[in-house]
Write an enzyme that holds these catalytic residues in place. Structure first.
Site, mmCIF file in Angstrom:
data_model
loop_
_atom_site.group_PDB
_atom_site.id
_atom_site.type_symbol
_atom_site.label_atom_id
_atom_site.label_comp_id
_atom_site.label_asym_id
_atom_site.label_seq_id
_atom_site.Cartn_x
_atom_site.Cartn_y
_atom_site.Cartn_z
ATOM 1 N N ASP A 315 -71.911 22.553 -31.872
ATOM 2 C CA ASP A 315 -70.474 22.822 -31.813
ATOM 3 C C ASP A 315 -69.805 21.770 -30.910
ATOM 4 O O ASP A 315 -70.467 21.034 -30.172
ATOM 5 C CB ASP A 315 -70.203 24.259 -31.336
ATOM 6 C CG ASP A 315 -68.848 24.769 -31.836
ATOM 7 O OD1 ASP A 315 -68.002 23.945 -32.220
ATOM 8 O OD2 ASP A 315 -68.637 25.999 -31.835
ATOM 9 N N GLU A 512 -59.880 30.341 -30.981
ATOM 10 C CA GLU A 512 -60.930 30.542 -29.977
ATOM 11 C C GLU A 512 -60.367 30.555 -28.555
ATOM 12 O O GLU A 512 -59.413 29.869 -28.258
ATOM 13 C CB GLU A 512 -62.023 29.474 -30.075
ATOM 14 C CG GLU A 512 -61.719 28.366 -30.979
ATOM 15 C CD GLU A 512 -62.618 27.171 -30.800
ATOM 16 O OE1 GLU A 512 -63.620 27.225 -30.093
ATOM 17 O OE2 GLU A 512 -62.290 26.143 -31.394
HETATM 18 C C1 BGC Z 1 -65.414 25.844 -32.907
HETATM 19 C C2 BGC Z 1 -66.047 25.697 -34.262
HETATM 20 C C3 BGC Z 1 -65.444 24.549 -35.002
HETATM 21 C C4 BGC Z 1 -65.516 23.286 -34.184
HETATM 22 C C5 BGC Z 1 -64.883 22.089 -34.841
HETATM 23 C C6 BGC Z 1 -65.367 24.541 -32.171
HETATM 24 O O1 BGC Z 1 -64.632 24.645 -30.988
HETATM 25 O O2 BGC Z 1 -66.135 26.789 -32.154
HETATM 26 O O3 BGC Z 1 -65.923 26.890 -34.986
HETATM 27 O O4 BGC Z 1 -66.113 24.379 -36.217
HETATM 28 O O5 BGC Z 1 -64.870 23.504 -32.958
HETATM 29 O O6 BGC Z 1 -63.514 22.172 -34.863
HETATM 30 C C1 BGC Z 2 -60.147 20.866 -31.329
HETATM 31 C C2 BGC Z 2 -60.839 21.990 -32.043
HETATM 32 C C3 BGC Z 2 -62.006 22.422 -31.264
HETATM 33 C C4 BGC Z 2 -61.613 22.733 -29.839
HETATM 34 C C5 BGC Z 2 -62.808 23.039 -29.013
HETATM 35 C C6 BGC Z 2 -59.783 21.285 -29.946
HETATM 36 O O1 BGC Z 2 -59.180 20.242 -29.266
HETATM 37 O O2 BGC Z 2 -59.016 20.508 -32.035
HETATM 38 O O3 BGC Z 2 -61.264 21.598 -33.308
HETATM 39 O O4 BGC Z 2 -62.539 23.546 -31.880
HETATM 40 O O5 BGC Z 2 -60.930 21.661 -29.244
HETATM 41 O O6 BGC Z 2 -62.511 23.405 -27.714
#
Ligand code: BGC
Ligand code: BGC
Length: 621
Positions: A315, A512
């Protein structure tokens, strides 16, 4: 208190012989991947160590120091994260041009191995303007319909391929057990049985009958393992220098191996059977050990017992969270079984350090070869290694992007996903020939709120979104007879004289971390919109837009009918279809609906089980 029950369930399942196919070494879908091993071997025999390490590296477009790095570092993959839009904007053309540009750079390298380009197409090709946006997985869970889920993923795959992109970080096969978690909506529901069937259907929809099909994209089951099982208070730190935490996201799962298997591994068993080519280990930990560094989980269980022959993608910056310095993190994760590392910005350093670790004998060459073999297997299976084939985007697919046919599939998904929780005195369905319908609530005319997180922006955003779509208000206006007046006030006031009031309330977008909530009560604003409507003395229908069950009893008592609509996406007409009875509600709850926040976590199968509505509840007309 719940442990004995889970253990009993585990034992029963074991006796019934339906435990994960643990001793089976190669399941059906995975044979298709290993069929390419001779060709993979041959390709690898001509590769240098630097070329191999490049295959194991995924940088982010926005993190590239120089476009030339794609070739100079032999990068095997690129991603656009939730905010990784093209500099030229979010249009279909800009995305397609961006893909073509980076793919051509990869094709110019010595070996010309094409890149895998990954995005989070988690409910449609959701970063791109005018893509059709489907309900988030929680809504699909309510449909209980695997054919539908397969079609949804198929359409998504087609829209992704229209931009050339060949990989989606989906489906999420999390089994969210605590609705306070902000990623609850990314999973199909709290019951592993449901996740098993719908996750499998989604993989089949994305990858098609054959990964090399022109409309297939590589799927990625995530987040392995038990991302939905974290314990309150163990989540990630809000900032490195702050003791405060996001309560659940990226937290710790405290479960025995038997419980972990029975609840959280089931979705992977079927995804692997369906041939899933990639899996993403989770940020979270299992009994204190980060999944991204767990050899037990990644190598012994997933690749060994479950027979996964594809590759693992870490990830976003996840390996950085392992204990030790960065070099240590790389050593731990790669030796645990990670095959490709999502290293948005620090890819130059990652490549240098991994090279050092190999030279020092700390990461064995056999591990590098295993990782590259897995990645190339998938590239061969996708037809990316075919020399005669064009690897540029097929722009003929643009004409079907966001097309009425695709929107129809989403509308169908929306109407099947709605769960009717209350319908007193046959308040629903509404008549299309009422003289006047009054609409209220902050989510009635807000496409952004209706779509939720992972829409245009990583966290999503309230408002118009400037993307194609129909809000619930517009859908109602479009459904009624010419003589029906539809009036609207956000706060629900001014309903006097209307035949009925419809109030659309609920959450605003989050993704998230930002969506973890201790309190799932309805806002004062939402409750007073219902009150204002009620003052007119007319029947009131409430529609809840949310990424999870909320605490609704006060609202439920006040209204005549109540619909849980989850995060339906761009096709609001699916909601109107149910309101006016063009479609009879058929959705069933994918989560037990708690009476109060104190009841959470509450899940089907618990010894003490007195939810407001049981798992599977749903009325019809
Ligand atoms: C998320 C994933 C996602 C990845 C890429 C991460 O922060 O947990 O679900 O696929 O970012 O964007
Ligand atoms: C990105 C996401 C990723 C996240 C992780 C963001 O800056 O755009 O894709 O999941 O950071 O913390």
């Amino acid at each position: 208190m719940k442990t004995p029950v889970i253990l009993l369930v585990a034992l029963l399942a074991l006796l019934a012989g339906c435990r994960s196919d643990s001793k089976q070494t190669q399941v059906e879908g995975q044979k298709k991947l290993t069929a390419f091993d001779d060709q993979v071997q041959q390709a690898m025999s001509g590769m240098t160590l630097d070329e191999k390490i490049g295959q194991m590296t995924q940088a982010e477009i926005t993190g590239l120091k120089d476009d030339k790095d794609v070739g100079d570092y032999y990068l095997g993959s690129l991603l656009s994260g939730g905010n990784g839009d093209p500099k030229e904007g979010n249009s279909l053309k800009a995305w397609t041009d961006m893909y073509d540009k980076y793919q051509s750079l990869a094709l110019k390298t010595r070996l010309g191995v094409p890149i895998l380009y990954g995005v989070d197409a988690v409910h449609g090709h959701n970063n791109v303007l005018d893509a059709v946006i489907f309900p988030h997985n929680i809504g699909l869970g309510a449909t209980r319909d695997s054919d539908l889920v397969r079609r949804v993923s198929q359409v998504t795959a087609e829209e992704v391929r229209a931009t050339g992109i060949n990989w989606t970080f989906a489906p999420c096969v999390a089994v969210p057990r605590d609705e306070r978690w902000g990623r609850t909506y990314e999973g199909f529901g709290e019951d592993p049985e449901l996740v098993k069937t719908l996750g499998e259907a989604s993989v089949m929809g994305f990858q098609g009958a054959d990964l090399r099909g022109p409309l297939s994209v590589l799927a990625c089951a995530k987040h392995f393992a038990a991302d939905g099982g974290t314990i309150w208070g163990t989540g990630a730190l809000k900032a490195p220098d702050k003791p405060e935490r996001w309560p659940l996201d990226r937290g710790d799962v405290k479960l025995s191996e038997a419980e972990l298997r029975e609840i959280h591994l089931q979705g992977y068993v079927t995804a692997i059977n369906a041939g899933v080519g990639s899996i993403m280990p989770s940020y979270s930990s299992w009994n204190g050990v980060k999944c991204s560094g767990s050899k037990r989980l990644l190598t012994e269980i997933l690749k060994g017992e479950l027979g996964f022959e594809g590759f693992l993608i870490s990830d976003y910056n996840a390996i950085d969270e392992l204990p030790g310095d960065y070099k240590n993190d790389i050593e731990t994760s790669i030796n645990a079984g990670m095959d490709m590392v999502m290293v948005p910005n620090n890819y130059r350093e990652f490549i240098r350090l991994l090279r050092e670790l190999v030279d020092e004998g700390k990461v064995p060459m056999s591990r590098i070869d295993d990782a590259v073999r897995r990645i190339l297997r998938v590239k061969f299976a996708m037809g990316l290694m075919d020399k005669g084939r064009s690897h540029m985007a097929d722009r003929a697919l643009h004409k079907r992007f966001g097309s009425p046919e695709h929107r129809q599939v989403a509308r169908d998904a929306v109407r099947r996903s709605l769960v009717l929780l209350k319908n007193d005195n046959k308040a629903l369905p509404l008549s299309k020939t009422f003289a006047r319908i009054h609409i209220g609530g902050k989510n009635a005319d807000d496409l952004g709120n209706q779509c939720g997180g992972w829409t245009i922006d990583w966290q999503g955003k309230s408002g118009e979104l400037t993307t194609g779509g129909t809000t619930i208000l517009k859908a109602i206006q479009g459904a009624v007879s010419a003589s029906t007046k539809v009036t609207f006030s956000k706060d629900g006031s001014g309903a006097d004289g209307a035949d009925v009031g419809v109030v659309v309330i609920g959450e605003t977008p989050y993704a998230e971390m930002m969506g973890d909530r201790e309190d799932l009560s309805l806002s004062i604003e939402d409750l007073s919109a219902i009150d204002n409507m009620k003052k007119a003395g007319i029947p009131v229908v409430v529609i809840l837009i949310s990424g999870r069950p909320m605490i609704i009893e006060p609202a439920l008592l006040k209204c005549d009918a109540f619909i849980a609509a989850w995060l339906p996406g761009t096709e609001g007409q699916g909601v109107a279809d149910v309101l006016f009875g063009d479609y009879k509600p058929s959705g069933k709850l994918p989560h037990s609906w708690p009476q109060s926040v104190n009841q959470i976590p509450i899940n089907v199968g618990d010894a003490m089980y007195t939810p407001l509505f049981k798992y599977g509840f749903g009325l019809s007309y």
